[in-house]
Design a protein around this motif. Structure first.
Motif, PDB file in Angstrom:
ATOM      1  N   THR A  73      25.435 -37.734 -13.442  1.00  0.00           N
ATOM      2  CA  THR A  73      24.471 -38.189 -14.811  1.00  0.00           C
ATOM      3  C   THR A  73      25.178 -37.338 -16.053  1.00  0.00           C
ATOM      4  O   THR A  73      25.508 -38.544 -16.319  1.00  0.00           O
ATOM      5  N   VAL A  77      31.672 -33.648   4.193  1.00  0.00           N
ATOM      6  CA  VAL A  77      32.591 -33.800   4.763  1.00  0.00           C
ATOM      7  C   VAL A  77      33.359 -33.516   5.193  1.00  0.00           C
ATOM      8  O   VAL A  77      33.918 -32.385   4.388  1.00  0.00           O
ATOM      9  N   PHE A 110      33.751 -32.396  -6.504  1.00  0.00           N
ATOM     10  CA  PHE A 110      34.466 -31.625  -5.531  1.00  0.00           C
ATOM     11  C   PHE A 110      35.715 -30.423  -6.723  1.00  0.00           C
ATOM     12  O   PHE A 110      35.317 -30.851  -8.410  1.00  0.00           O
ATOM     13  N   ILE A 118      18.065 -34.672 -21.151  1.00  0.00           N
ATOM     14  CA  ILE A 118      19.682 -34.610 -20.817  1.00  0.00           C
ATOM     15  C   ILE A 118      20.637 -34.497 -22.254  1.00  0.00           C
ATOM     16  O   ILE A 118      22.106 -34.888 -22.135  1.00  0.00           O
ATOM     17  N   ILE A 153      21.366 -31.063 -22.622  1.00  0.00           N
ATOM     18  CA  ILE A 153      22.334 -30.544 -21.209  1.00  0.00           C
ATOM     19  C   ILE A 153      24.239 -31.300 -21.932  1.00  0.00           C
ATOM     20  O   ILE A 153      25.062 -31.136 -21.424  1.00  0.00           O
TER      21      ILE A 153
HETATM   22  P1  B4P Z   1      23.011 -35.941 -10.149  1.00  0.00           P
HETATM   23  O1  B4P Z   1      22.881 -34.693  -9.608  1.00  0.00           O
HETATM   24  O2  B4P Z   1      23.972 -36.435 -11.185  1.00  0.00           O
HETATM   25  O3  B4P Z   1      23.655 -36.518  -8.341  1.00  0.00           O
HETATM   26  P2  B4P Z   1      25.129 -36.126  -7.803  1.00  0.00           P
HETATM   27  O4  B4P Z   1      26.027 -36.212  -8.459  1.00  0.00           O
HETATM   28  O5  B4P Z   1      24.574 -37.897  -7.066  1.00  0.00           O
HETATM   29  O6  B4P Z   1      25.016 -34.810  -6.664  1.00  0.00           O
HETATM   30  P3  B4P Z   1      24.792 -35.188  -5.918  1.00  0.00           P
HETATM   31  O7  B4P Z   1      25.445 -33.310  -5.062  1.00  0.00           O
HETATM   32  O8  B4P Z   1      23.446 -35.238  -4.910  1.00  0.00           O
HETATM   33  O9  B4P Z   1      26.281 -36.359  -5.005  1.00  0.00           O
HETATM   34  P4  B4P Z   1      27.745 -36.330  -4.394  1.00  0.00           P
HETATM   35  O10 B4P Z   1      27.523 -37.639  -4.289  1.00  0.00           O
HETATM   36  O11 B4P Z   1      28.261 -35.957  -5.164  1.00  0.00           O
HETATM   37  O12 B4P Z   1      21.407 -36.289 -10.486  1.00  0.00           O
HETATM   38  C1  B4P Z   1      20.569 -36.457  -9.258  1.00  0.00           C
HETATM   39  C2  B4P Z   1      19.224 -36.938 -10.373  1.00  0.00           C
HETATM   40  O13 B4P Z   1      18.462 -35.696 -10.551  1.00  0.00           O
HETATM   41  C3  B4P Z   1      19.707 -38.233 -10.796  1.00  0.00           C
HETATM   42  O14 B4P Z   1      18.386 -39.295 -10.708  1.00  0.00           O
HETATM   43  C4  B4P Z   1      19.153 -38.062 -12.237  1.00  0.00           C
HETATM   44  O15 B4P Z   1      18.853 -39.117 -13.123  1.00  0.00           O
HETATM   45  C5  B4P Z   1      18.566 -36.996 -12.087  1.00  0.00           C
HETATM   46  N1  B4P Z   1      18.530 -35.870 -13.379  1.00  0.00           N
HETATM   47  C6  B4P Z   1      20.199 -35.477 -13.571  1.00  0.00           C
HETATM   48  N2  B4P Z   1      20.027 -35.049 -14.721  1.00  0.00           N
HETATM   49  C7  B4P Z   1      18.186 -34.620 -14.673  1.00  0.00           C
HETATM   50  C8  B4P Z   1      17.830 -34.042 -15.892  1.00  0.00           C
HETATM   51  N3  B4P Z   1      18.383 -33.433 -17.262  1.00  0.00           N
HETATM   52  N4  B4P Z   1      16.484 -34.450 -15.928  1.00  0.00           N
HETATM   53  C9  B4P Z   1      15.454 -34.396 -14.640  1.00  0.00           C
HETATM   54  N5  B4P Z   1      16.410 -35.453 -13.367  1.00  0.00           N
HETATM   55  C10 B4P Z   1      17.775 -35.426 -14.481  1.00  0.00           C
HETATM   56  O16 B4P Z   1      27.157 -35.823  -2.845  1.00  0.00           O
HETATM   57  C11 B4P Z   1      26.981 -36.820  -1.512  1.00  0.00           C
HETATM   58  C12 B4P Z   1      27.547 -36.024  -0.569  1.00  0.00           C
HETATM   59  O17 B4P Z   1      29.264 -36.570  -0.153  1.00  0.00           O
HETATM   60  C13 B4P Z   1      26.975 -34.327  -0.080  1.00  0.00           C
HETATM   61  O18 B4P Z   1      26.120 -34.028   1.102  1.00  0.00           O
HETATM   62  C14 B4P Z   1      28.474 -34.777   1.222  1.00  0.00           C
HETATM   63  O19 B4P Z   1      27.983 -35.002   2.271  1.00  0.00           O
HETATM   64  C15 B4P Z   1      29.394 -35.721   0.727  1.00  0.00           C
HETATM   65  N6  B4P Z   1      30.293 -35.060   0.116  1.00  0.00           N
HETATM   66  C16 B4P Z   1      30.763 -35.180  -1.383  1.00  0.00           C
HETATM   67  N7  B4P Z   1      31.708 -34.724  -1.580  1.00  0.00           N
HETATM   68  C17 B4P Z   1      32.146 -34.047  -1.111  1.00  0.00           C
HETATM   69  C18 B4P Z   1      33.462 -32.860  -1.054  1.00  0.00           C
HETATM   70  N8  B4P Z   1      34.418 -32.594  -1.316  1.00  0.00           N
HETATM   71  N9  B4P Z   1      32.708 -31.769   1.176  1.00  0.00           N
HETATM   72  C19 B4P Z   1      32.199 -32.476   1.503  1.00  0.00           C
HETATM   73  N10 B4P Z   1      31.403 -33.557   1.218  1.00  0.00           N
HETATM   74  C20 B4P Z   1      30.837 -33.659   0.671  1.00  0.00           C
END
Ligand code: B4P
Length: 193
Positions: A16, A60, A87, A176, A179
């Motif tokens: 986000t 991963v 990352f 948001i 922050i």
């Molecule tokens: P975000 O926190 O923005 O979610 P994200 O970046 O997608 O984090 P995540 O860690 O889950 O995913 P990623 O793709 O990196 O937001 C979450 C929710 O909260 C949203 O709906 C948003 O609207 C809401 N929100 C945000 N701010 C808010 C606020 N202030 N108030 C209320 N709501 C709010 O990873 C996915 C998978 O990919 C991992 O589990 C892993 O399997 C793999 N992976 C990715 N990178 C990897 C790496 N480097 N090494 C190994 N595996 C990896």
């Protein structure tokens, strides 16, 4: 070049806030989660291998994500700087990133670490799971396993960068906009230093 890492547990707001930060600072966004999901959508061998880990809420393997980031860096020679989102997630990934940036005569300027309680993380991810179609957000057990992977393997990444005085903590709960403001303040003061 100004390179930053947006760090925090799953659901802490990395994706986000990244969208806003890249628009404001003109950085190239590198989200390993997004890169992996696009490999899955394209049904590439890398995507097929990654999918089984992601569906179970596990990280991963390091060599896969490191190779992916290395190509992404090579493919963006004109970038003013990079925002790394999701990352590095292990100390081995952090060491590899340092080496890659070093080869390009640059480094990480700051690690912005978002702090959010586990209850709030679970609430946000389940909420997104209702609309996003992301399988890893739809199941409470998978969410719990992502949070436990974070605690077991990823939290150490902050310790790694603390040795170099690069970590700044920001409360990731609240609006948001607020922050985002707090993140920008930290970036601006690091840029001015
Ligand atoms: P975000 O926190 O923005 O979610 P994200 O970046 O997608 O984090 P995540 O860690 O889950 O995913 P990623 O793709 O990196 O937001 C979450 C929710 O909260 C949203 O709906 C948003 O609207 C809401 N929100 C945000 N701010 C808010 C606020 N202030 N108030 C209320 N709501 C709010 O990873 C996915 C998978 O990919 C991992 O589990 C892993 O399997 C793999 N992976 C990715 N990178 C990897 C790496 N480097 N090494 C190994 N595996 C990896």
């Amino acid at each position: 070049m100004f390179n930053l890492i947006l760090f925090g547990p799953p659901g802490s707001g990395k994706g986000t806030q990244s969208e806003r930060l890249i628009a404001k600072y003109g950085l190239k966004h590198l989200s390993t989660g997004d890169l992996l999901r696009s490999e899955i959508d394209g049904q590439t061998p890398l995507g097929l291998a990654a999918k089984s880990f992601m569906d179970r809420g596990q990280l991963v393997p390091d060599e896969v994500v490191i190779e992916m980031i290395s190509s992404a860096l090579d493919n963006n020679p004109q970038a003013n700087g990079f925002l790394f989102d999701g990352f590095p997630r292990t100390t081995a990934q952090a060491e590899a990133l340092d080496k890659l940036l070093n080869q390009k005569k640059t480094e990480i300027a700051i690690v912005l670490a978002l702090q959010v309680s586990v209850d709030e993380l679970v609430k946000r991810l389940l909420n997104r799971g209702r609309t996003s179609g992301r399988r890893d957000d739809a199941d409470e057990e998978v969410i719990a396993s992502r949070i436990s992977e974070y605690e077991r393997k990823t939290a150490a990444v902050a310790e790694y960068y603390k040795k170099y005085n690069k970590v700044v903590y920001i409360k990731g709960e609240g609006s948001i906009d607020k922050i985002f403001e707090a993140l920008c303040k930290k970036i601006d003061s690091r840029k001015a230093a």
